[in-house]
Enzyme design. Sequence first.
Site, PDB file in Angstrom:
ATOM      1  N   ASP A  54      13.451  -2.582   0.225  1.00 28.98           N
ATOM      2  CA  ASP A  54      14.638  -2.653  -0.640  1.00 28.98           C
ATOM      3  C   ASP A  54      14.612  -3.764  -1.676  1.00 28.98           C
ATOM      4  OD1 ASP A  54      15.502  -0.555   0.874  1.00 28.98           O
ATOM      5  OD2 ASP A  54      17.239  -1.558   1.757  1.00 28.98           O
ATOM      6  N   PRO A 112       0.843  -1.203   0.000  1.00 25.59           N
ATOM      7  CA  PRO A 112       0.000   0.000   0.000  1.00 25.59           C
ATOM      8  C   PRO A 112       0.872   1.245   0.000  1.00 25.59           C
ATOM      9  CG  PRO A 112       0.021  -1.028   2.176  1.00 25.59           C
ATOM     10  CD  PRO A 112       0.792  -1.931   1.273  1.00 25.59           C
ATOM     11  N   CYS A 171       3.609   2.951   9.224  1.00 25.79           N
ATOM     12  CA  CYS A 171       3.861   4.212   8.520  1.00 25.79           C
ATOM     13  C   CYS A 171       4.694   5.140   9.394  1.00 25.79           C
ATOM     14  CB  CYS A 171       2.544   4.889   8.143  1.00 25.79           C
ATOM     15  SG  CYS A 171       2.787   6.500   7.345  1.00 25.79           S
ATOM     16  N   ASN A 181       9.546  -6.972   3.490  1.00 24.93           N
ATOM     17  CA  ASN A 181       9.328  -5.718   2.777  1.00 24.93           C
ATOM     18  C   ASN A 181      10.542  -4.819   3.008  1.00 24.93           C
ATOM     19  OD1 ASN A 181       7.691  -2.698   3.455  1.00 24.93           O
ATOM     20  ND2 ASN A 181       7.738  -3.548   1.407  1.00 24.93           N
ATOM     21  N   GLY A 232       7.125  -2.299  -2.879  1.00 26.47           N
ATOM     22  CA  GLY A 232       6.554  -0.970  -2.948  1.00 26.47           C
ATOM     23  C   GLY A 232       7.183  -0.099  -4.010  1.00 26.47           C
ATOM     24  N   ARG A 233       8.205   0.656  -3.619  1.00 25.70           N
ATOM     25  CA  ARG A 233       8.724   1.718  -4.485  1.00 25.70           C
ATOM     26  C   ARG A 233       9.251   1.216  -5.833  1.00 25.70           C
ATOM     27  NH1 ARG A 233      12.655   4.571  -0.302  1.00 25.70           N
ATOM     28  NH2 ARG A 233      12.698   2.432   0.507  1.00 25.70           N
ATOM     29  N   GLN A 281      -6.222  -1.378   3.463  1.00 29.85           N
ATOM     30  CA  GLN A 281      -5.397  -1.091   4.628  1.00 29.85           C
ATOM     31  C   GLN A 281      -5.898   0.138   5.362  1.00 29.85           C
ATOM     32  OE1 GLN A 281      -1.323   0.704   4.898  1.00 29.85           O
ATOM     33  NE2 GLN A 281      -0.696  -1.409   5.288  1.00 29.85           N
ATOM     34  N   LYS A 318       0.762  -4.886   8.801  1.00 28.25           N
ATOM     35  CA  LYS A 318       2.040  -4.438   8.235  1.00 28.25           C
ATOM     36  C   LYS A 318       2.714  -3.550   9.271  1.00 28.25           C
ATOM     37  CE  LYS A 318       4.256  -2.478   4.144  1.00 28.25           C
ATOM     38  NZ  LYS A 318       5.099  -1.425   4.716  1.00 28.25           N
TER      39      LYS A 318
END
EC number: 1.3.1.-
Length: 331
Positions: A206, A18, A102, A204, A228-229, A72, A141
Amino acid sequence: MVKIHNIELPDFPLLLAPMEDVSDPPFRALCKEQGADVVYTEFISSEGLIRDAAKSVMKLDIYEKERPVGIQIFGANLDSMLQTIDIVAESKPDIIDINFGCPVKKVVSKGAGAGILKDVCLMEQLTAEMVKRTNIPITVKTRLGWDHDSIRIVEVAERLQDVGCKAISIHGRTRAQMYKGDADWKPIAEVKNNPRMHIPVFGNGDVDTPEKAMEMRDNYGLDGCMIGRATIGNPWFFKQVKHFFNTGEHLVPISIAERVEAARRHLQMAIDWKGEVLGVFETRRHYTNYFKNIPHFKEYRMKMVTSDRPEDVFAAFDEVLKVFGDYQFIE
């Protein structure tokens, strides 16, 4: 095979993380087409949702083609989180995920997201009560801990599992690190290797190459990978990882024509979903990666990220295809 409660997933599933203003329905659709096994919505504020804030409510939009899909949510107030569960359940997601990770200040300052890592008992209580509230699988998460001196992720994961959490995704940094330094996957592996753990443990942080995904699978023994990124402007990342898993070779570079078509579809779906202004604005962040590693491209990128009218952005796509259509990427 990996199972989140009764949801059957392939061996070592790849999950779309997310991401605020990124993992919206248009982008999730593209990632699903390219091999994402589970996709998650942008994270949704419990307080915003119970106040019926338009942006929060809009994030509840999910579509059949996305399944399995998780919604989420984040918050630190039990009553608000329970009301949120009731609202979210009406959208019939396959999973409800709680964000306890977060690191952003405006979230943490309210005790939510990674802020709750300072109060593991509250983290456990919120999870337990939310599990009781719904039949939809609850997952979490989170991060390794608040800072290096307070890493208790093995204990935390076990406690969350014991109150009914059906899977846990762990980012390999503390809140104090934000996104700096390298993610440390060793503590995540310690969670997985805890003999009392029986729910899926996803890593999660890298994972930006197929080799790193394979390392997470083979060297750290995790159940799956949340990405993610590396997917921003690159929905093909899931396909690239799976191809590497199956063949040991890298997928041939995505052609200019495929990149233009994906960018065009992405923008059109964004406009259809959120209107012209937001659709144009919020899709801009993807263009750098859609058209990465193309020499002498700055002029065209600037057109894409500064044009406010959809027709101008679509015209820029057409121009890119005309000028760079025969460009061959070096593997």
